[in-house]
Design an enzyme around this catalytic site. Structure first.
Site, PDB file in Angstrom:
ATOM      1  N   SER A 105       0.482  -1.265  -0.307  1.00  0.00           N
ATOM      2  CA  SER A 105      -0.289  -0.146   0.197  1.00  0.00           C
ATOM      3  C   SER A 105       0.973   0.887  -0.342  1.00  0.00           C
ATOM      4  O   SER A 105       1.530   1.220  -1.114  1.00  0.00           O
ATOM      5  CB  SER A 105      -0.701  -0.077   1.234  1.00  0.00           C
ATOM      6  OG  SER A 105      -2.102   0.949   0.785  1.00  0.00           O
ATOM      7  N   ASP A 252      -9.466  -6.010  -4.178  1.00  0.00           N
ATOM      8  CA  ASP A 252      -8.507  -5.028  -4.219  1.00  0.00           C
ATOM      9  C   ASP A 252      -9.929  -3.994  -3.639  1.00  0.00           C
ATOM     10  O   ASP A 252      -9.689  -3.134  -5.233  1.00  0.00           O
ATOM     11  CB  ASP A 252      -7.144  -3.968  -4.007  1.00  0.00           C
ATOM     12  CG  ASP A 252      -6.356  -3.514  -3.179  1.00  0.00           C
ATOM     13  OD1 ASP A 252      -7.259  -2.878  -2.885  1.00  0.00           O
ATOM     14  OD2 ASP A 252      -5.261  -3.370  -3.153  1.00  0.00           O
ATOM     15  N   HIS A 280      -7.486  -6.084   0.067  1.00  0.00           N
ATOM     16  CA  HIS A 280      -6.303  -5.124   0.633  1.00  0.00           C
ATOM     17  C   HIS A 280      -5.840  -5.730   1.233  1.00  0.00           C
ATOM     18  O   HIS A 280      -5.258  -4.491   2.771  1.00  0.00           O
ATOM     19  CB  HIS A 280      -6.547  -3.680   0.458  1.00  0.00           C
ATOM     20  CG  HIS A 280      -4.968  -2.482   0.371  1.00  0.00           C
ATOM     21  ND1 HIS A 280      -4.944  -2.375  -0.807  1.00  0.00           N
ATOM     22  CD2 HIS A 280      -5.331  -1.705   1.605  1.00  0.00           C
ATOM     23  CE1 HIS A 280      -4.416  -1.346  -0.462  1.00  0.00           C
ATOM     24  NE2 HIS A 280      -4.360  -0.851   0.822  1.00  0.00           N
TER      25      HIS A 280
END
Length: 302
Positions: A105, A252, A280
């Site tokens: 991320s 995601d 995610h």
């Protein structure tokens, strides 16, 4: 020599908590977590698989998370470039000249930036559940909140459901552990995605650990400000020479798969791996596949 030690790294005026595992003579994998996330949120099971595959693994708490220093952002603002400098300080403190960088991320943006600005420190680059440098996430979020369509050619925004969960995912300061877990659970369900079985206790265990370690749970919200202050440029990725792996979940909700495709397209020779059903997060059900891909990319047996 086998390691499993914690230490405090000095980065300018800040203290950063860090932890190393494995044989110090093996190639080092530096794990760089995402926004608001502590180093221990790299799951122990994934770390163990990497160590068993012949890697020394280092994970650490960003500034404003876990046991690392917190910052008065208004008085001392910082950017993704500063967070990248923190990663270099960790490598220096562990006497690592070059490392395999794996970022999730926001951590993916940090390691991308390091591959641009410090290529001499990077053996390989793995961008996990991330997006390309230069993506204006703040503008994308504003459009979702305003109900404005995404302009042609721009990457898709986070889902409205995720943004709604994020807005209520932090209780007021001083909240009890149970109140904190209750606020976080809906967020993890959405981040996890709708395909793989959801093990709520797996995420509650991670959040209990985060709650008990944090100096200030809300300090990590500064990471969004840091990302907006200096997003960099996608064009910079053309300069990346490190072998690059881009790993992403097909489900995601934060950065839909087009973000992974754009990252891989921006870096010459990058290999894109999509993990079916993953959202995610880094659930236990995906650890074998994640470790296999990272070990293969960093030159060792899966």
């Amino acid at each position: 020599m086998q390691e499993n030690n914690e230490q405090i790294v000095r980065a300018g005026d800040l203290d950063l908590w860090a932890e190393a595992f494995g044989d110090s003579g093996h190639p080092t994998v530096l794990l760089v977590m995402g926004a608001q996330a502590q180093g221990v949120q790299w799951p122990d099971g994934l770390v163990r698989r990497l160590v068993d595959g012949g890697r020394r693994v280092i994970r650490y708490d960003h500034r404003d998370t876990g046991r690392s220093s917190t910052v008065d952002f208004a008085a001392h603002p910082y950017t993704v470039a500063d967070l990248a400098s923190d990663a270099i300080a960790v490598l220096d403190d562990f006497k690592v000249e070059r490392a395999h960088l794996v970022g999730a991320s926001l951590g993916g943006l940090i390691v991308q930036r390091l591959a641009v600005t410090h290529p001499d420190r990077v053996l390989t680059l793995t961008s996990l559940s991330s997006q390309p440098l230069g993506t204006d996430t703040a503008a994308a979020v504003r459009r979702v909140m305003e109900g404005t369509p995404t302009p042609p050619g721009e990457l898709p925004p986070p889902t409205p459901e995720l943004l709604a969960a994020l807005a209520t995912s932090f209780p007021e300061p001083g909240a009890s552990l149970e109140d904190y877990l209750a606020a976080r659970s809906p967020l993890w369900r959405i981040l996890h995605g709708p395909v793989l079985p959801f093990d709520e206790e797996e995420y509650r265990t991670l959040e209990r650990r985060a709650y008990t370690r944090a100096r200030d749970l809300r300090a990590g919200l500064n990471h969004a400000l840091a990302g907006a202050a200096d997003p960099g440029s996608t064009a910079d990725l053309a300069a990346v020479t490190a072998p690059t792996l881009v790993v992403h979940g097909t489900e995601d909700p934060m950065f839909p798969p087009a973000h992974a495709e754009a990252t891989a397209a921006a870096i010459a020779g990058a290999r894109l791996v999509m993990i079916e059903g993953m959202g995610h997060t880094l659930p236990a059900s995906a650890h074998d596949r994640l470790a296999e891909e990272i070990l293969r990319h960093t030159g060792g047996r899966p």
